[in-house]
Design a protein around this motif. Structure first.
Motif, mmCIF file in Angstrom:
data_model
loop_
_atom_site.group_PDB
_atom_site.id
_atom_site.type_symbol
_atom_site.label_atom_id
_atom_site.label_comp_id
_atom_site.label_asym_id
_atom_site.label_seq_id
_atom_site.Cartn_x
_atom_site.Cartn_y
_atom_site.Cartn_z
ATOM 1 N N ILE A 1 9.699 1.827 6.617
ATOM 2 C CA ILE A 1 8.766 0.834 7.154
ATOM 3 C C ILE A 1 7.749 0.417 6.086
ATOM 4 O O ILE A 1 7.374 -0.766 5.992
ATOM 5 C CB ILE A 1 8.039 1.405 8.399
ATOM 6 C CG1 ILE A 1 9.051 1.599 9.535
ATOM 7 C CG2 ILE A 1 6.922 0.474 8.841
ATOM 8 C CD1 ILE A 1 8.486 2.323 10.740
ATOM 9 N N SER A 2 7.337 1.365 5.253
ATOM 10 C CA SER A 2 6.367 1.026 4.200
ATOM 11 C C SER A 2 6.917 -0.008 3.227
ATOM 12 O O SER A 2 6.147 -0.745 2.602
ATOM 13 C CB SER A 2 5.949 2.292 3.436
ATOM 14 O OG SER A 2 6.987 2.723 2.559
ATOM 15 N N LYS B 1 -5.931 -1.246 1.490
ATOM 16 C CA LYS B 1 -5.219 -1.313 2.757
ATOM 17 C C LYS B 1 -4.468 -0.016 3.007
ATOM 18 O O LYS B 1 -4.091 0.685 2.063
ATOM 19 C CB LYS B 1 -4.240 -2.496 2.786
ATOM 20 C CG LYS B 1 -4.912 -3.857 2.882
ATOM 21 C CD LYS B 1 -3.898 -4.930 3.259
ATOM 22 C CE LYS B 1 -4.585 -6.251 3.564
ATOM 23 N NZ LYS B 1 -3.647 -7.241 4.134
ATOM 24 N N VAL B 2 -4.246 0.277 4.286
ATOM 25 C CA VAL B 2 -3.542 1.505 4.647
ATOM 26 C C VAL B 2 -2.470 1.185 5.686
ATOM 27 O O VAL B 2 -2.459 0.115 6.302
ATOM 28 C CB VAL B 2 -4.511 2.560 5.221
ATOM 29 C CG1 VAL B 2 -5.571 2.934 4.209
ATOM 30 C CG2 VAL B 2 -5.146 2.081 6.528
ATOM 31 N N VAL C 1 -1.912 10.397 1.368
ATOM 32 C CA VAL C 1 -1.924 10.687 2.802
ATOM 33 C C VAL C 1 -3.294 11.185 3.232
ATOM 34 O O VAL C 1 -3.885 12.051 2.594
ATOM 35 C CB VAL C 1 -0.866 11.752 3.179
ATOM 36 C CG1 VAL C 1 -0.742 11.845 4.700
ATOM 37 C CG2 VAL C 1 0.478 11.449 2.549
ATOM 38 N N SER C 2 -3.791 10.647 4.334
ATOM 39 C CA SER C 2 -5.000 11.146 4.982
ATOM 40 C C SER C 2 -4.672 11.395 6.440
ATOM 41 O O SER C 2 -4.092 10.534 7.102
ATOM 42 C CB SER C 2 -6.152 10.142 4.872
ATOM 43 O OG SER C 2 -6.465 9.853 3.520
ATOM 44 N N THR D 1 0.849 -1.192 0.000
ATOM 45 C CA THR D 1 0.000 0.000 0.000
ATOM 46 C C THR D 1 0.881 1.237 0.000
ATOM 47 O O THR D 1 2.002 1.214 0.518
ATOM 48 C CB THR D 1 -0.938 0.032 1.222
ATOM 49 O OG1 THR D 1 -1.717 1.238 1.173
ATOM 50 C CG2 THR D 1 -0.151 0.009 2.523
ATOM 51 N N LYS D 2 0.396 2.295 -0.604
ATOM 52 C CA LYS D 2 1.115 3.575 -0.567
ATOM 53 C C LYS D 2 0.244 4.646 0.086
ATOM 54 O O LYS D 2 0.424 5.833 -0.143
ATOM 55 C CB LYS D 2 1.516 4.000 -1.980
ATOM 56 C CG LYS D 2 0.379 4.068 -2.990
ATOM 57 C CD LYS D 2 0.908 4.457 -4.360
ATOM 58 C CE LYS D 2 -0.218 4.503 -5.399
ATOM 59 N NZ LYS D 2 0.273 4.881 -6.733
ATOM 60 N N HIS D 3 -0.692 4.208 0.927
ATOM 61 C CA HIS D 3 -1.634 5.109 1.586
ATOM 62 C C HIS D 3 -1.355 5.151 3.084
ATOM 63 O O HIS D 3 -1.539 4.155 3.793
ATOM 64 C CB HIS D 3 -3.068 4.646 1.319
ATOM 65 C CG HIS D 3 -4.112 5.611 1.782
ATOM 66 N ND1 HIS D 3 -5.467 5.391 1.584
ATOM 67 C CD2 HIS D 3 -4.034 6.798 2.437
ATOM 68 C CE1 HIS D 3 -6.158 6.403 2.086
ATOM 69 N NE2 HIS D 3 -5.304 7.263 2.630
#
Length: 400
Positions: free
Chosen positions: A391-392, A213-214, A173-174, A143-145
């Motif tokens: 981490i992502s 997924k986030v 980004v949210s 995921t990149k969110h």
């Protein structure tokens, strides 16, 4: 939030009259009170630092001011009275990040830190594109969110540097305003449960598609909020990152967790002011933090302008969610990959307590931000960004 869970002279010596430049007064924008304008350095009589800011680069200073102004004006408009108590009715999309002009266009670089703290070799000045592994294939990530969850008293506004850096690196980004926080207009004193406080986050996750997924990032008390969301929506959370945050175990509440440092953190005890909106014969409804102690407690390594922004934007911390014990199962909460980021100069949640939480409830991996206070999104934004991206990109082990 810690255990329960703030300045800008110009010496004109030796200057001849003809060398002095006429300074033009800067008037606060419409909708911004004189008090807030003074706090962030835009009052008409604020002459300090003007020459210095020109030498440093006026564009960078203006960008920082615009970001602080955007958050402060939005806060005042939503609260109506400028106190942050939340009486206004201005609509706000609380499930998305703070908006910036020109979204999707080429952005300016992140302004240099205005902190007076000497920069160490561990925190060099780098452009956003240098912070990310050039070989990282962002489209190949699980995921990149990122979904950013603030801590007690904070709001989505505190992530403005992190939002800019992640978006520059092509991540989505949210940033969430929890109930009674940021520009969410709900009265903090009327929050009676953790699910009520976390509702904007769970509502957001519920709207995601079945395959979406986030990566959840929880700061401070936001760690407990993220833990609750992991239990509710494990299939929608690829990874959870606890940033100097509460990381509870099953049956534990935040008060239990932080009671370990009772008597050890005198500064936090001095800073806490309990609010009894229902009367002194009832439990507290919220916790305020003494504004005169905020800098030392939360922002001891942070730039002065970020501290000024926090002083006008922070709100009370709801008390009921702090007391609520979490029900966390191995099947749900335990199925989500967890990571922890420690902050070494943290006066709110000392490094010893952070290490204790990781020892009792070990995450997959622990990272450390050297020289960071309790607000790494202000004091170490670039180093924090680098860790979030790292981490992502950590792949799952063959057994996961």
């Amino acid at each position: 939030m810690g255990a329960l869970v703030s300045c800008f002279s110009d010496a004109g010596e030796g200057r001849r009259p003809q060398q002095q430049r006429r300074r033009q007064a800067v008037n606060p924008p419409p909708g911004l009170s004189a008090e807030v304008a003074a706090a962030i350095g835009l009052a008409s009589n604020d002459r300090s630092g003007k020459a210095r800011s020109l030498r440093k680069g006026r564009g960078e200073e203006l960008l920082t001011h615009e970001q602080a102004l955007a958050a402060a004006i939005l806060l005042q408009q939503s609260s109506g009275d400028g106190t942050g108590t939340g009486t206004g009715t201005v609509p706000f999309d609380r499930s998305t990040s703070l908006r910036y002009p020109g979204h999707g266009q080429k952005k300016q670089g992140l302004p240099r830190s205005s902190s007076s703290r000497p920069r160490s070799l561990a925190d060099p000045v780098l452009q956003p594109q240098q912070l990310v592994n050039q070989d990282l294939k962002i489209d190949n990530l699980e995921t990149k969110h990122f979904v950013l969850v603030h801590g007690g008293g904070f709001g989505a506004w505190c992530w403005y540097k992190t939002i800019a850096l992640l978006e520059d690196s092509r991540f989505k980004v949210s940033a969430i305003d929890l109930t009674g926080s940021g520009v969410n207009s709900f009265d903090t004193n009327k929050i009676t449960s953790l699910p009520e406080h976390v509702k904007p986050l769970t509502d957001f996750l519920e709207t995601l598609g079945d395959l979406d997924k986030v990566i959840l990032v929880g700061h401070d008390f936001g760690g407990a909020c993220v833990s609750y969301a992991m239990e509710m929506f494990p299939s929608k959370v690829a990874k959870a990152i606890f940033l100097c945050a509460a990381m509870p175990t099953n049956g534990q509440n935040t008060l239990d967790m932080f009671s370990q440092e009772a008597g050890m953190n005198d500064l936090m005890q001095q800073a806490q002011v309990f609010v009894y909106a229902n009367g002194k014969d009832h439990p507290p409804t919220a916790i305020d933090l003494d504004r005169s102690l905020l800098k030392e407690l939360l922002f001891n390594q942070s730039p002065a302008k970020d501290v000024a922004l926090a002083l006008v934007a922070m709100r009370s911390i709801p008390f009921a969610p702090v007391l609520e014990k979490l029900s966390l199962t191995d099947k749900n909460y335990g199925s989500v990959r967890r990571f922890y980021i420690e902050t070494t100069e943290d006066n709110a949640i000392p490094i010893s307590l952070q290490q204790s939480m990781c020892g009792v409830n070990p995450p997959e991996k622990v990272f450390r931000l050297k020289g960071s206070d309790h607000s790494p999104f202000f004091s170490k934004p670039q180093a924090l960004h680098k860790l979030l991206v790292e981490i992502s990109s950590i792949p799952s082990s063959p057994t996961q």
